[in-house]
Design a protein around this motif. Structure first.
Motif, PDB file in Angstrom:
ATOM      1  N   THR A 174      -4.587 -16.358 -19.201  1.00 30.26           N
ATOM      2  CA  THR A 174      -5.875 -16.141 -18.543  1.00 30.26           C
ATOM      3  C   THR A 174      -6.030 -17.032 -17.324  1.00 30.26           C
ATOM      4  N   HIS A 182      -7.809 -12.678 -10.002  1.00 30.87           N
ATOM      5  CA  HIS A 182      -8.236 -11.504 -10.762  1.00 30.87           C
ATOM      6  C   HIS A 182      -9.591 -11.748 -11.426  1.00 30.87           C
ATOM      7  N   PHE A 185     -10.353  -7.324 -15.798  1.00 30.39           N
ATOM      8  CA  PHE A 185      -9.262  -7.353 -16.759  1.00 30.39           C
ATOM      9  C   PHE A 185      -9.367  -6.182 -17.728  1.00 30.39           C
ATOM     10  N   HIS A 187      -7.553  -5.212 -21.689  1.00 29.88           N
ATOM     11  CA  HIS A 187      -6.775  -5.806 -22.783  1.00 29.88           C
ATOM     12  C   HIS A 187      -6.088  -4.694 -23.550  1.00 29.88           C
ATOM     13  N   PRO A 245      -9.069  -1.896 -13.668  1.00 34.93           N
ATOM     14  CA  PRO A 245      -8.732  -3.320 -13.733  1.00 34.93           C
ATOM     15  C   PRO A 245      -7.610  -3.661 -12.761  1.00 34.93           C
ATOM     16  N   ALA A 247      -5.813  -6.502 -13.578  1.00 35.66           N
ATOM     17  CA  ALA A 247      -4.898  -7.228 -14.466  1.00 35.66           C
ATOM     18  C   ALA A 247      -4.961  -6.624 -15.859  1.00 35.66           C
TER      19      ALA A 247
END
Length: 341
Positions: A174, A182, A185, A187, A245, A247
């Motif tokens: 992170t 960034h 995000f 996941h 996103p 990232a």
């Protein structure tokens, strides 16, 4: 030419070869030498045993100790490179102490497995298990065997716990991505309900909550495989719209490889349009282009430390929780986010 089988080396042969007493050989090969024999002399004994091909009479030792000197190692599946490393480390340490290892993989990778023992408590001395294979322990739970857990909730009923520092690993990922600039995000989470993956999700959310403007725009769950990552990342990127996103944080390197494939199929460049990170630092992390930025977990040392903890518990020594350090391997799959249009 004689076909006679050469006599099996004895502890006396080892003692003569190493220039020590038989009592010293017994202490060293029984792993009771610390504080009583110098490290150099202990290594000389081990070297002599290896050179002569000496193996203790385990059957006799079992009768003396009342133990089988056999440990059960429970992992999801050796088709997963990380757990193959864990098993290798555990087996190496067990062999150094003349302890046999029985591998107990779950047939489906994660989940319950059929008990291969009529009476596990009579066959085994202790169990070393990964939290991802915890359900496979159900058949053995009534045996009262000493249990050491790997990558598991500390103080979860086990005699000892050995964990890689999963929380630190996610913090490293992170911080790296935030430092690149960034703020949006996604996941890609492993579709496995275990402590290690819950920690990853929790720490990711906590770290982003401390940075103004940073957010998880979407979480997508997937089986741990390249195909799982490909499908989940494909769905995520297809539905992202203008809030795509920049990232994509993946719980595993296999998921990250699938995510990179999904990005390319949608015409996105990694890392110019989308940064992708993994977890574990498997061989595949450096077999793809660009190579993956990922968290390096000490798989072999995890297995080795777990087996040392189990042997200590069996010897009557208390062990709590051991945490192993991790590191971030920065590679080509992460870069600053694309400039806003």
């Amino acid at each position: 030419m004689s076909n006679a089988i050469p006599p099996r080396p004895t502890s006396r042969d080892v003692a003569q070869h190493a220039g020590v007493s038989q009592a010293t050989v017994s202490l060293v090969l029984g792993d009771r030498w610390r504080g009583r024999v110098s490290p150099a002399r202990a290594e000389a004994v081990r070297a002599a045993a290896r050179e002569l091909g000496y193996r203790p009479n385990l059957a006799a030792r079992t009768l003396r100790l009342g133990r089988s000197r056999t440990a059960l190692v429970v992992v999801p599946a050796l088709t997963n490179e990380f757990f193959a490393r864990v098993h290798a480390g555990a087996a190496r340490v067990a062999a150094e102490d003349d302890v046999g290892v029985v591998l107990y993989p779950s047939p489906q990778g994660v989940g319950p497995a059929r008990d291969p023992f009529a009476s596990a408590s009579a066959t085994l001395d202790g169990v070393l298990a990964s939290s991802m294979a915890a359900e496979a322990l159900a058949a053995l739970s009534g045996g009262g065997l000493p249990l050491v857990m790997l990558d598991s909730e500390p103080h979860g009923g086990a005699a000892a716990t050995v964990n890689p520092d999963i929380a630190a690993g996610m913090r490293l990922v992170t911080a790296h991505l935030l430092g690149l600039g960034h703020r949006r995000f996604a996941h890609l989470a492993a579709d496995v309900d275990s402590w290690t993956f819950r920690v990853r999700a929790r720490v990711l959310a906590e770290e982003l909550a401390t940075v103004p403007g940073a957010e998880i725009v979407r979480t997508e769950r997937a089986p741990i495989s390249v195909a799982g990552g490909l499908g989940a990342a494909g769905r995520l990127l297809a539905d992202a719209g203008p809030h795509r996103p920049t990232a994509l944080v993946c719980d595993d390197d296999m998921l990250a490889v699938g995510a990179c494939k999904a990005a390319r199929r949608r015409g996105l460049r990694v890392p110019e349009d989308l940064s992708v990170t993994g977890f574990d630092d498997l061989t595949v992390a450096t077999a793809v282009e660009p190579e993956l930025t990922t968290v390096s977990l000490p798989g072999e040392e995890l297995g080795a430390a777990g087996m040392r903890a189990l042997l200590a518990v069996l010897a009557g020594h208390a062990r709590g929780t051991t945490v192993l350090p991790v590191a971030l391997s920065r590679r080509g799959s992460s870069a600053p986010p694309p400039a806003a249009p």
